[in-house]
Design a protein around this motif. Structure first.
Motif, PDB file in Angstrom:
ATOM      1  N   THR A  16     -31.369  15.431  46.405  1.00 30.90           N
ATOM      2  CA  THR A  16     -31.293  14.109  45.799  1.00 30.90           C
ATOM      3  C   THR A  16     -29.911  13.527  46.036  1.00 30.90           C
ATOM      4  O   THR A  16     -28.969  14.257  46.331  1.00 30.90           O
ATOM      5  CB  THR A  16     -31.589  14.188  44.284  1.00 30.90           C
ATOM      6  OG1 THR A  16     -31.672  12.877  43.745  1.00 30.90           O
ATOM      7  CG2 THR A  16     -30.526  14.983  43.538  1.00 30.90           C
ATOM      8  N   GLN A  17     -29.821  12.246  45.868  1.00 24.80           N
ATOM      9  CA  GLN A  17     -28.517  11.596  45.891  1.00 24.80           C
ATOM     10  C   GLN A  17     -27.909  11.706  44.498  1.00 24.80           C
ATOM     11  O   GLN A  17     -28.615  11.555  43.496  1.00 24.80           O
ATOM     12  CB  GLN A  17     -28.680  10.121  46.276  1.00 24.80           C
ATOM     13  CG  GLN A  17     -27.383   9.393  46.429  1.00 24.80           C
ATOM     14  CD  GLN A  17     -27.589   7.990  46.995  1.00 24.80           C
ATOM     15  OE1 GLN A  17     -28.710   7.525  47.164  1.00 24.80           O
ATOM     16  NE2 GLN A  17     -26.491   7.323  47.282  1.00 24.80           N
ATOM     17  N   LEU A  18     -26.634  12.001  44.424  1.00 21.18           N
ATOM     18  CA  LEU A  18     -25.955  12.048  43.134  1.00 21.18           C
ATOM     19  C   LEU A  18     -25.774  10.616  42.651  1.00 21.18           C
ATOM     20  O   LEU A  18     -25.211   9.779  43.367  1.00 21.18           O
ATOM     21  CB  LEU A  18     -24.603  12.757  43.263  1.00 21.18           C
ATOM     22  CG  LEU A  18     -23.953  13.173  41.959  1.00 21.18           C
ATOM     23  CD1 LEU A  18     -24.740  14.331  41.326  1.00 21.18           C
ATOM     24  CD2 LEU A  18     -22.515  13.594  42.182  1.00 21.18           C
ATOM     25  N   THR A  19     -26.272  10.326  41.449  1.00 14.87           N
ATOM     26  CA  THR A  19     -26.197   8.976  40.897  1.00 14.87           C
ATOM     27  C   THR A  19     -25.651   9.053  39.472  1.00 14.87           C
ATOM     28  O   THR A  19     -25.561  10.128  38.884  1.00 14.87           O
ATOM     29  CB  THR A  19     -27.589   8.317  40.852  1.00 14.87           C
ATOM     30  OG1 THR A  19     -28.412   9.033  39.915  1.00 14.87           O
ATOM     31  CG2 THR A  19     -28.237   8.299  42.228  1.00 14.87           C
ATOM     32  N   SER A  20     -25.366   7.892  38.930  1.00 17.61           N
ATOM     33  CA  SER A  20     -24.896   7.865  37.538  1.00 17.61           C
ATOM     34  C   SER A  20     -25.993   8.333  36.583  1.00 17.61           C
ATOM     35  O   SER A  20     -25.702   8.792  35.483  1.00 17.61           O
ATOM     36  CB  SER A  20     -24.410   6.466  37.165  1.00 17.61           C
ATOM     37  OG  SER A  20     -25.455   5.521  37.335  1.00 17.61           O
ATOM     38  N   GLN A  21     -27.253   8.277  37.001  1.00 22.70           N
ATOM     39  CA  GLN A  21     -28.351   8.728  36.158  1.00 22.70           C
ATOM     40  C   GLN A  21     -28.501  10.254  36.145  1.00 22.70           C
ATOM     41  O   GLN A  21     -28.984  10.817  35.169  1.00 22.70           O
ATOM     42  CB  GLN A  21     -29.691   8.110  36.613  1.00 22.70           C
ATOM     43  CG  GLN A  21     -29.827   6.633  36.296  1.00 22.70           C
ATOM     44  CD  GLN A  21     -29.010   5.755  37.233  1.00 22.70           C
ATOM     45  OE1 GLN A  21     -28.915   6.016  38.416  1.00 22.70           O
ATOM     46  NE2 GLN A  21     -28.413   4.700  36.683  1.00 22.70           N
ATOM     47  N   ILE A  44     -26.720  17.373  36.514  1.00 21.14           N
ATOM     48  CA  ILE A  44     -26.532  18.325  37.613  1.00 21.14           C
ATOM     49  C   ILE A  44     -25.216  19.082  37.454  1.00 21.14           C
ATOM     50  O   ILE A  44     -25.159  20.298  37.609  1.00 21.14           O
ATOM     51  CB  ILE A  44     -26.602  17.605  38.979  1.00 21.14           C
ATOM     52  CG1 ILE A  44     -28.029  17.093  39.223  1.00 21.14           C
ATOM     53  CG2 ILE A  44     -26.155  18.532  40.109  1.00 21.14           C
ATOM     54  CD1 ILE A  44     -28.181  16.216  40.448  1.00 21.14           C
ATOM     55  N   ILE A  45     -24.158  18.377  37.129  1.00 24.94           N
ATOM     56  CA  ILE A  45     -22.809  18.956  37.092  1.00 24.94           C
ATOM     57  C   ILE A  45     -22.583  19.893  35.908  1.00 24.94           C
ATOM     58  O   ILE A  45     -21.788  20.827  35.990  1.00 24.94           O
ATOM     59  CB  ILE A  45     -21.757  17.820  37.112  1.00 24.94           C
ATOM     60  CG1 ILE A  45     -21.761  17.141  38.485  1.00 24.94           C
ATOM     61  CG2 ILE A  45     -20.373  18.326  36.764  1.00 24.94           C
ATOM     62  CD1 ILE A  45     -20.909  15.890  38.559  1.00 24.94           C
ATOM     63  N   LYS A  46     -23.291  19.707  34.820  1.00 23.90           N
ATOM     64  CA  LYS A  46     -22.986  20.386  33.551  1.00 23.90           C
ATOM     65  C   LYS A  46     -22.944  21.910  33.632  1.00 23.90           C
ATOM     66  O   LYS A  46     -22.238  22.539  32.853  1.00 23.90           O
ATOM     67  CB  LYS A  46     -23.969  19.958  32.465  1.00 23.90           C
ATOM     68  CG  LYS A  46     -25.374  20.473  32.644  1.00 23.90           C
ATOM     69  CD  LYS A  46     -26.272  20.026  31.479  1.00 23.90           C
ATOM     70  CE  LYS A  46     -27.704  20.370  31.664  1.00 23.90           C
ATOM     71  NZ  LYS A  46     -28.043  21.753  31.780  1.00 23.90           N
ATOM     72  N   ASP A  47     -23.640  22.519  34.558  1.00 18.97           N
ATOM     73  CA  ASP A  47     -23.715  23.982  34.620  1.00 18.97           C
ATOM     74  C   ASP A  47     -22.672  24.620  35.540  1.00 18.97           C
ATOM     75  O   ASP A  47     -22.704  25.827  35.752  1.00 18.97           O
ATOM     76  CB  ASP A  47     -25.114  24.413  35.073  1.00 18.97           C
ATOM     77  CG  ASP A  47     -26.179  24.045  34.057  1.00 18.97           C
ATOM     78  OD1 ASP A  47     -25.889  24.104  32.844  1.00 18.97           O
ATOM     79  OD2 ASP A  47     -27.295  23.688  34.470  1.00 18.97           O
ATOM     80  N   TYR A  48     -21.762  23.833  36.089  1.00 24.78           N
ATOM     81  CA  TYR A  48     -20.824  24.350  37.089  1.00 24.78           C
ATOM     82  C   TYR A  48     -19.391  24.355  36.575  1.00 24.78           C
ATOM     83  O   TYR A  48     -18.990  23.498  35.796  1.00 24.78           O
ATOM     84  CB  TYR A  48     -20.939  23.536  38.383  1.00 24.78           C
ATOM     85  CG  TYR A  48     -22.282  23.756  39.031  1.00 24.78           C
ATOM     86  CD1 TYR A  48     -22.483  24.836  39.889  1.00 24.78           C
ATOM     87  CD2 TYR A  48     -23.366  22.952  38.741  1.00 24.78           C
ATOM     88  CE1 TYR A  48     -23.723  25.080  40.445  1.00 24.78           C
ATOM     89  CE2 TYR A  48     -24.613  23.184  39.293  1.00 24.78           C
ATOM     90  CZ  TYR A  48     -24.777  24.250  40.142  1.00 24.78           C
ATOM     91  OH  TYR A  48     -26.015  24.500  40.679  1.00 24.78           O
ATOM     92  N   ASP A  49     -18.622  25.349  37.047  1.00 20.17           N
ATOM     93  CA  ASP A  49     -17.209  25.472  36.696  1.00 20.17           C
ATOM     94  C   ASP A  49     -16.339  24.515  37.504  1.00 20.17           C
ATOM     95  O   ASP A  49     -15.342  23.996  37.011  1.00 20.17           O
ATOM     96  CB  ASP A  49     -16.711  26.899  36.969  1.00 20.17           C
ATOM     97  CG  ASP A  49     -17.517  27.954  36.250  1.00 20.17           C
ATOM     98  OD1 ASP A  49     -17.839  27.748  35.067  1.00 20.17           O
ATOM     99  OD2 ASP A  49     -17.840  28.987  36.875  1.00 20.17           O
ATOM    100  N   VAL A  50     -16.707  24.331  38.765  1.00 20.00           N
ATOM    101  CA  VAL A  50     -15.933  23.511  39.698  1.00 20.00           C
ATOM    102  C   VAL A  50     -16.904  22.628  40.465  1.00 20.00           C
ATOM    103  O   VAL A  50     -17.983  23.088  40.864  1.00 20.00           O
ATOM    104  CB  VAL A  50     -15.154  24.400  40.704  1.00 20.00           C
ATOM    105  CG1 VAL A  50     -14.461  23.567  41.768  1.00 20.00           C
ATOM    106  CG2 VAL A  50     -14.154  25.278  39.979  1.00 20.00           C
ATOM    107  N   VAL A  51     -16.511  21.372  40.676  1.00 15.07           N
ATOM    108  CA  VAL A  51     -17.277  20.471  41.529  1.00 15.07           C
ATOM    109  C   VAL A  51     -16.403  20.146  42.730  1.00 15.07           C
ATOM    110  O   VAL A  51     -15.286  19.653  42.579  1.00 15.07           O
ATOM    111  CB  VAL A  51     -17.673  19.173  40.792  1.00 15.07           C
ATOM    112  CG1 VAL A  51     -18.441  18.245  41.727  1.00 15.07           C
ATOM    113  CG2 VAL A  51     -18.502  19.499  39.553  1.00 15.07           C
ATOM    114  N   ALA A  52     -16.917  20.457  43.916  1.00 14.55           N
ATOM    115  CA  ALA A  52     -16.178  20.218  45.153  1.00 14.55           C
ATOM    116  C   ALA A  52     -16.803  19.028  45.877  1.00 14.55           C
ATOM    117  O   ALA A  52     -18.004  19.020  46.167  1.00 14.55           O
ATOM    118  CB  ALA A  52     -16.220  21.462  46.042  1.00 14.55           C
TER     119      ALA A  52
END
Length: 139
Positions: free
Chosen positions: A106-111, A116-124
């Protein structure tokens, strides 16, 4: 915590005095989300998987295209036309079967960004456009 195969695989990391077994354990426990698997995300994903980052997420909505293979080193000609996240997952699992790969086709969107990000320690950020970079930063 590590299988015999993993200890053998990560031995070169583990024998570094400044790194060692504890740091390798931290890598295995870590969760990294890579947004974009193109020219920037491809090498990043290869190294994260090879190093033993235990849980890698990949966000991308594109397909593998032959005009990008010169810079998207994660992919080969046999994957042209396939979903990047599916092709990336297969390739990374061949590089390191001891890690978990989560894909988001999927495309990362404001929705969906926060979910998606909440479960990760680092976003690259491996994207090539400013709106997505700003979105990743804001999220």
């Amino acid at each position: 915590m590590f299988s015999k195969e993993e200890l053998s695989r990560y031995n070169r990391h583990i024998i570094i005095p400044e790194f060692g077994l504890e740091a390798q354990k931290k890598l295995k426990k870590s969760k990294v989300l890579v947004v974009g698997s193109g020219g920037l995300g491809s090498p990043m994903l290869l190294y994260l998987a090879a190093a033993g980052v235990g849980n890698i997420g990949i966000v991308d909505f594109d397909v593998v295209d032959d005009s990008n293979l010169q810079r998207q080193v994660l992919f080969g000609i046999d994957q042209i036309g396939n979903s990047k996240v599916i092709a990336a997952k297969k390739r990374l699992e061949h590089i390191n079967p001891h890690i978990k790969i989560n894909i988001y086709n999927t495309q990362l969107t404001s929705q969906n960004a926060l979910e998606i990000i909440k479960d990760y320690d680092v976003v690259a950020d491996g994207t090539d456009n400013f709106p997505t970079r700003y979105l990743v930063n804001d999220a």
